[in-house]
Write an enzyme that holds these catalytic residues in place. Structure first.
Site, PDB file in Angstrom:
ATOM      1  N   CYS A 271      -2.478   8.441  -1.431  1.00 55.33           N
ATOM      2  CA  CYS A 271      -2.639   8.624   0.012  1.00 55.33           C
ATOM      3  C   CYS A 271      -3.499   9.831   0.328  1.00 55.33           C
ATOM      4  CB  CYS A 271      -1.262   8.782   0.658  1.00 55.33           C
ATOM      5  SG  CYS A 271      -0.374   7.233   0.885  1.00 55.33           S
TER       6      CYS A 271
ATOM      7  N   ARG B 118      -8.723   7.727   3.861  1.00 55.26           N
ATOM      8  CA  ARG B 118      -9.701   6.662   3.598  1.00 55.26           C
ATOM      9  C   ARG B 118     -10.425   6.270   4.885  1.00 55.26           C
ATOM     10  NH1 ARG B 118      -9.429   1.263   4.648  1.00 55.26           N
ATOM     11  NH2 ARG B 118      -7.269   1.507   5.309  1.00 55.26           N
ATOM     12  N   ARG B 119      -9.662   5.996   5.942  1.00 54.18           N
ATOM     13  CA  ARG B 119     -10.281   5.608   7.205  1.00 54.18           C
ATOM     14  C   ARG B 119     -11.121   6.750   7.775  1.00 54.18           C
ATOM     15  NH1 ARG B 119      -4.637   2.930   8.962  1.00 54.18           N
ATOM     16  NH2 ARG B 119      -4.978   0.822   8.130  1.00 54.18           N
TER      17      ARG B 119
ATOM     18  N   LYS C 105       0.818  -1.210   0.000  1.00 54.55           N
ATOM     19  CA  LYS C 105       0.000   0.000   0.000  1.00 54.55           C
ATOM     20  C   LYS C 105       0.859   1.270   0.000  1.00 54.55           C
ATOM     21  CE  LYS C 105      -0.815   0.377   5.013  1.00 54.55           C
ATOM     22  NZ  LYS C 105      -1.878   0.482   6.032  1.00 54.55           N
ATOM     23  N   ASP C 106       2.168   1.155   0.277  1.00 57.99           N
ATOM     24  CA  ASP C 106       3.052   2.315   0.241  1.00 57.99           C
ATOM     25  C   ASP C 106       3.604   2.593  -1.144  1.00 57.99           C
ATOM     26  OD1 ASP C 106       2.771   2.760   2.951  1.00 57.99           O
ATOM     27  OD2 ASP C 106       4.586   1.650   3.499  1.00 57.99           O
TER      28      ASP C 106
ATOM     29  N   ARG D 248       0.627   3.910  18.313  1.00 56.48           N
ATOM     30  CA  ARG D 248      -0.791   4.273  18.223  1.00 56.48           C
ATOM     31  C   ARG D 248      -1.630   3.505  19.245  1.00 56.48           C
ATOM     32  NH1 ARG D 248      -1.772   3.823  11.865  1.00 56.48           N
ATOM     33  NH2 ARG D 248       0.307   2.896  11.858  1.00 56.48           N
TER      34      ARG D 248
ATOM     35  N   ARG E  31      -0.307   9.943  14.065  1.00 61.13           N
ATOM     36  CA  ARG E  31       0.746   9.238  13.333  1.00 61.13           C
ATOM     37  C   ARG E  31       1.539   8.401  14.305  1.00 61.13           C
ATOM     38  NH1 ARG E  31       4.659  11.734   9.109  1.00 61.13           N
ATOM     39  NH2 ARG E  31       5.218   9.534   9.204  1.00 61.13           N
TER      40      ARG E  31
END
Length: 310
Positions: free
Chosen positions: A246, A135-136, A87-88, A159, A153
């Site tokens: 992103c 997205r989230r 995904k990066d 987190r 972040r």
């Protein structure tokens, strides 16, 4: 000395230095060792701009922020291969490098970790949920407009620690990350991927080598998983066609079922006030065509107005 074992072929694998990145690289190391006992894989950790610039929100970073320095080391010969979270990686082709493997995908879903150990539907109104993902943020706004989404972040462990300290009431993270770090028990809910659609490539790893390096390509291919390659290929083709990244709240997930690629995608307003969803099946022998067709369907439904795509 007659009969002596020839020296191992050292295979240097570049990756980020975070605990999760090292765990991901270890999966590739294990696959290479299992496939060729004559290869000695070594992990080389490297720093990236995305890791150093900890104050910048993820929404300000384009895809590729976490991979450029690693691929520069690959191009310069400092490493033989680079391992990235799929995904990066930018969706389009990159000059000088090629994808040699897509590893067996881990759980692609998103996971909710919260102080009540409650599912998303049962969180109290006003709960403060942390994420740095557009997205989230959009999906949370769509499904639970009564909760507060706050930017956050840090690596996965950091987190989760912010939930335990009370800085936020919960976070949404990639399920694959907490599984790889042995933190799966912290999840209150694994979110339905047909509703809370994952990011393109989430849960999968991509191994890149220098173009033309056939030996490195052969070794890296020991980590390849055909079903994951097809699914991730469809997702990356979708992302390239729709023009998202992103900074855009788009999502796509493909999985192989009964010999077909089952694909679901969405594009959303940043606050989740509007979400467009589409789904279709594709041919796993041509995943790129399926991903592009799904992007066209979403664009035809008005997704370009939400994502800033073409």
């Amino acid at each position: 000395m007659a009969g002596a074992r020839p020296p191992d072929r050292v295979f240097r694998i570049g990756t980020r230095a975070s605990p999760l990145a090292r765990a991901q690289a270890a999966e590739v190391v294990a696959a290479v060792r299992a496939g060729d006992a004559g290869v000695r894989p070594e992990v080389v950790t490297l720093s990236t701009r995305g890791d150093r610039d900890r104050d910048a929100p993820l929404s300000s970073m384009e895809r590729g922020m976490f991979v450029r320095e690693i691929n520069r080391a690959l191009a310069e010969g400092a490493v033989d291969a680079a391992v990235h979270s799929a995904k990066d990686l930018p969706a389009g082709p990159e000059e000088g490098v090629s994808i040699a493997a897509v590893s067996a995908r881990a759980d692609p879903r998103d996971a909710l970790v919260d102080r009540w150990d409650a599912p998303l539907a049962d969180l109290p109104a006003g709960a403060r949920l942390g994420t740095g993902s557009p997205r989230r943020t959009a999906l949370l706004g769509s499904l639970r407009p009564d909760v507060e989404v706050v930017p956050i972040r840090g690596n996965v462990g950091t987190r989760i620690a912010r939930v335990r300290s009370g800085e936020v009431d919960g976070v949404v993270v990639a399920a694959a990350g907490i599984v790889r770090l042995g933190l799966a028990a912290a999840a209150a809910e694994m979110l339905d991927p047909d509703v809370f659609i994952p990011d393109a490539g989430q849960g999968a790893l991509i191994v890149q080598v220098r173009e033309g390096d056939r030996e490195a390509g052969r070794i890296a291919a020991l980590a390849d998983h055909a079903e994951s390659r097809a699914a991730v290929g469809a997702e990356r083709a979708f992302l390239e066609a729709i023009g998202g990244g992103c900074s855009a709240p788009v999502a796509v997930h493909a999985r192989l079922e009964a010999g077909r690629l089952r694909m679901r995608a969405m594009a959303a307003a940043t606050d989740g006030s509007r979400v467009i969803r589409r789904g279709m099946d594709g041919d796993p022998s041509d995943p790129g065509a399926g991903g592009r067709a799904l992007a066209e369907a979403l664009l035809a439904a008005g997704a370009d107005a939400l994502t800033g795509g073409r």
